[in-house]
Design a protein around this motif. Structure first.
Motif, PDB file in Angstrom:
ATOM      1  N   GLN A 157      33.530  24.004 -15.408  1.00 53.67           N
ATOM      2  CA  GLN A 157      33.786  25.115 -14.482  1.00 53.67           C
ATOM      3  C   GLN A 157      32.468  25.600 -13.882  1.00 53.67           C
ATOM      4  O   GLN A 157      32.351  25.781 -12.668  1.00 53.67           O
ATOM      5  CB  GLN A 157      34.480  26.277 -15.210  1.00 53.67           C
ATOM      6  N   GLY A 175      39.615  33.764 -17.150  1.00 52.68           N
ATOM      7  CA  GLY A 175      40.572  33.035 -16.335  1.00 52.68           C
ATOM      8  C   GLY A 175      40.758  33.626 -14.949  1.00 52.68           C
ATOM      9  O   GLY A 175      40.894  32.884 -13.959  1.00 52.68           O
ATOM     10  N   ASP A 231      40.078  31.503 -11.656  1.00 55.34           N
ATOM     11  CA  ASP A 231      41.139  31.379 -10.644  1.00 55.34           C
ATOM     12  C   ASP A 231      40.634  31.788  -9.265  1.00 55.34           C
ATOM     13  O   ASP A 231      40.904  31.119  -8.265  1.00 55.34           O
ATOM     14  CB  ASP A 231      42.347  32.250 -11.001  1.00 55.34           C
ATOM     15  N   CYS A 277      38.351  29.144  -7.857  1.00 56.82           N
ATOM     16  CA  CYS A 277      39.168  27.987  -7.446  1.00 56.82           C
ATOM     17  C   CYS A 277      39.843  28.268  -6.109  1.00 56.82           C
ATOM     18  O   CYS A 277      39.812  27.431  -5.192  1.00 56.82           O
ATOM     19  CB  CYS A 277      40.226  27.677  -8.500  1.00 56.82           C
ATOM     20  N   ASP A 278      40.465  29.439  -5.992  1.00 57.49           N
ATOM     21  CA  ASP A 278      41.161  29.796  -4.753  1.00 57.49           C
ATOM     22  C   ASP A 278      40.200  29.813  -3.576  1.00 57.49           C
ATOM     23  O   ASP A 278      40.497  29.282  -2.504  1.00 57.49           O
ATOM     24  CB  ASP A 278      41.858  31.154  -4.889  1.00 57.49           C
ATOM     25  N   ARG A 284      43.841  25.466  -9.367  1.00 56.29           N
ATOM     26  CA  ARG A 284      43.586  26.244 -10.585  1.00 56.29           C
ATOM     27  C   ARG A 284      43.838  25.425 -11.844  1.00 56.29           C
ATOM     28  O   ARG A 284      43.092  25.527 -12.815  1.00 56.29           O
ATOM     29  CB  ARG A 284      44.494  27.474 -10.624  1.00 56.29           C
ATOM     30  N   TYR A 288      41.141  23.494 -13.694  1.00 56.65           N
ATOM     31  CA  TYR A 288      40.041  24.214 -14.343  1.00 56.65           C
ATOM     32  C   TYR A 288      40.507  25.225 -15.384  1.00 56.65           C
ATOM     33  O   TYR A 288      39.684  25.843 -16.053  1.00 56.65           O
ATOM     34  CB  TYR A 288      39.198  24.933 -13.280  1.00 56.65           C
ATOM     35  N   ALA A 289      41.803  25.397 -15.538  1.00 56.61           N
ATOM     36  CA  ALA A 289      42.342  26.436 -16.427  1.00 56.61           C
ATOM     37  C   ALA A 289      42.223  26.047 -17.886  1.00 56.61           C
ATOM     38  O   ALA A 289      42.497  24.906 -18.277  1.00 56.61           O
ATOM     39  CB  ALA A 289      43.791  26.708 -16.076  1.00 56.61           C
TER      40      ALA A 289
END
Length: 165
Positions: free
Chosen positions: A13, A141, A145, A148-149, A155, A158-159
């Motif tokens: 990440q 998280g 998120d 990522c967005d 998402r 990488y979650a």
């Protein structure tokens, strides 16, 4: 997924959720996305986005307290000093305070999820995106998120897996 796999995912990440550039406008865009999500989902959280020399975005949603801003301050300090996501510190060290010998006074540093380094190619880590108000893994998280967005990355790639409370 075991602890070492989770550490490897957080490192991924940190390596891949890098902003091509960072500015006041980008901080506002990312921060506003997080605030809107919090309001839509009824999440009580503080979001703070900053470079090392100044705060660029701050928001607190209903249900937060002054303690959340204090947690943010300590998480930011940990990201800056250790150059990694504060949740990676949790995975690597556990949530016990830093030992006295480290010089990382618990009044100023914390091992808790929610602080994520903001990195830019050619510059490295230039600041932090920090969340406080949820359990540390969820704070982390929310930050992941949002990045990522913003970057247009899925998402799910990488979650961290959900864990039972």
């Amino acid at each position: 997924m075991d602890n070492q796999d989770e550490i490897a995912l957080v490192k991924r990440q940190e390596t891949e959720l890098v902003l091509p550039e960072f500015s006041e406008a980008i901080a506002f865009e990312i921060g506003s996305m997080i605030r809107n999500r919090a309001l839509e989902e009824g999440l009580s959280l503080v979001v703070d986005i900053r470079t090392w020399d100044r705060q660029l975005f701050f928001s607190a949603t209903p249900g937060t307290t002054a303690d959340n801003a204090e947690w943010v301050r300590r998480k930011v300090n940990s990201v800056r000093r250790f150059q990694r996501a504060s949740y990676r510190l949790v995975l690597e060290r556990g949530e016990e305070p830093f030992p006295v010998q480290s010089g990382a006074d618990p009044a100023d540093y914390v091992i808790a999820g929610g602080g994520f380094p903001i990195s830019v190619p050619g510059a490295g880590i230039v600041g932090a995106l920090t969340i406080s108000g949820l359990p540390g893994r969820r704070d982390h998280g929310v930050a992941v998120d949002a990045l990522c967005d913003h970057l247009g990355k899925p998402r799910a790639d990488y979650a961290l897996p959900e864990v039972a409370n």
